[in-house]
Design a protein around this motif. Structure first.
Motif, short mmCIF file in Angstrom:
data_model
loop_
_atom_site.label_atom_id
_atom_site.label_comp_id
_atom_site.label_asym_id
_atom_site.label_seq_id
_atom_site.Cartn_x
_atom_site.Cartn_y
_atom_site.Cartn_z
N CYS A 105 0.78 -1.33 0.06
CA CYS A 105 0.10 -0.13 -0.04
C CYS A 105 0.73 1.16 -0.03
N ALA A 180 -4.73 7.78 -4.04
CA ALA A 180 -5.91 7.10 -3.57
C ALA A 180 -6.26 6.32 -4.72
N ILE A 184 -6.70 2.28 -4.03
CA ILE A 184 -8.05 1.72 -4.06
C ILE A 184 -8.65 0.85 -5.19
N TYR A 185 -8.03 1.03 -6.17
CA TYR A 185 -8.01 0.18 -7.63
C TYR A 185 -7.58 -1.14 -7.18
N ILE A 187 -6.83 -2.53 -4.17
CA ILE A 187 -7.28 -3.15 -2.91
C ILE A 187 -8.82 -3.89 -3.47
N VAL A 188 -9.50 -2.94 -4.17
CA VAL A 188 -10.83 -3.62 -4.71
C VAL A 188 -10.48 -4.73 -5.75
N SER A 209 -13.43 -1.85 -10.06
CA SER A 209 -12.17 -1.39 -9.30
C SER A 209 -11.78 -0.02 -9.87
N GLY A 213 -12.11 3.40 -7.65
CA GLY A 213 -10.72 4.08 -7.56
C GLY A 213 -10.96 5.76 -7.74
N ALA A 216 -12.85 7.62 -5.04
CA ALA A 216 -11.83 7.73 -4.04
C ALA A 216 -10.95 9.13 -4.48
#
Length: 299
Positions: A105, A180, A184-185, A187-188, A209, A213, A216
């Motif tokens: 991350c 972000a 987020i892309y 992670i999802v 995703s 993203g 976010a």
């Protein structure tokens, strides 16, 4: 340092392919999202809601008003997206090489932030011209004829340095937003893949995703975007500027304080609903286009 440049040189072919894939993503992005971006800018510069804004534009300016200022973004956004994606992929390879290992991350935030910083140098003058053109409400006696004329007039009347009006806040928005976006892309996408127990993301996984993203990205950067729009639509120069710059803030602080004190913190989210709708589908399409093009080019 020499090892870094040698490594970068050895990866030049992959970097070029990432640029091509990013350019294709940019074209898909701007075609799908520009009308909503025009509505967003109009809402940011007024107190009207989405229905009134759309109705006023159609009634007074016609349906093609939604595409005002699109020519320049259509040329520049592919360059911007190529910069963003190729820079992120560059730093991704720097951190993990050619392995299938995922970025942490923290690493993803750094790669995303650096891609946003690189994008700022392109997006700032482009969005300056776009905002000025989008705010021309009359179809006759236009101040600016086209994006290039707009930039030339700004350079002549306000100074070449004013092509980067709002650069400070643009950097804030892009660095935070793209950090972000990519975090987020991934992670999802990883979450969806693990839930389905699959090793590769499906088309739907990439669309969802990318869309989340994008939400976010724009949620964290939207207040900065509001201030950027206001600063870029201010045509004053020198002491006649409405928002005086302090040190390196480019007028960000004085504009932020005035807007919040007069209109409350909610003013920092005018047009947010339009932006989020646009952000979801534009980034869903953008990421899907990039991943598809990348996969095709690397065959």
């Amino acid at each position: 340092m020499s090892d870094f440049f040698r490594w970068a040189y050895d990866n030049r072919k992959q970097f070029a392919l990432d640029i091509l894939a990013g350019s294709f993503s940019g074209m898909c992005n701007i075609i799908s999202s520009h009308p909503m971006d025009t509505i967003k800018v109009r809402m940011q510069m007024s107190h009207d809601g989405i229905i009134k804004t759309i109705g006023s534009m159609v009634k007074n300016e016609g349906i093609f008003s939604f595409y005002k200022g699109m020519l320049f973004p259509f040329i520049s956004v592919p360059i911007l997206q190529a910069t963003v994606f190729s820079t992120h992929e560059f730093w991704k390879r720097f951190f993990v090489g050619d392995s299938k290992q995922q970025l942490s991350c923290y690493q993803n935030m750094i790669a995303g932030g650096l891609s946003g910083l690189a994008a700022s140098f392109i997006s700032c003058p482009v969005e300056l011209a776009k905002c000025r053109l989008q705010m021309q409400t009359q179809n006759i006696n236009k101040v600016y004829k086209n994006p290039m004329d707009c930039m030339i007039q700004i350079a002549r009347k306000e100074g070449i340095n004013y092509l980067y009006r709002g650069m400070n806040v643009t950097c804030q928005r892009e660095i935070l937003g793209y950090a972000a976006l990519f975090v987020i892309y991934d992670i999802v996408k990883d979450t969806l893949m693990s839930l389905k127990q699959k090793k590769e993301a499906t088309n739907l996984d990439m669309l969802i995703s990318g869309g989340l993203g994008g939400i976010a990205c724009w949620t964290i950067g939207y207040p900065q975007d509001i201030i950027k729009t206001i600063l870029q639509c201010d045509t004053g120069i020198g002491n006649s500027r409405k928002y005086k710059p302090h040190v390196f803030d480019g007028g960000f602080y004085s504009c932020l304080v005035e807007q919040v004190s007069k209109n409350g913190w909610r003013c920092l989210f005018k047009g947010y609903s339009v932006c989020i709708f646009r952000a979801f589908y534009a980034n869903a399409i953008g990421f899907y286009a990039f991943e598809t093009a990348k996969k095709y080019l690397n065959k």
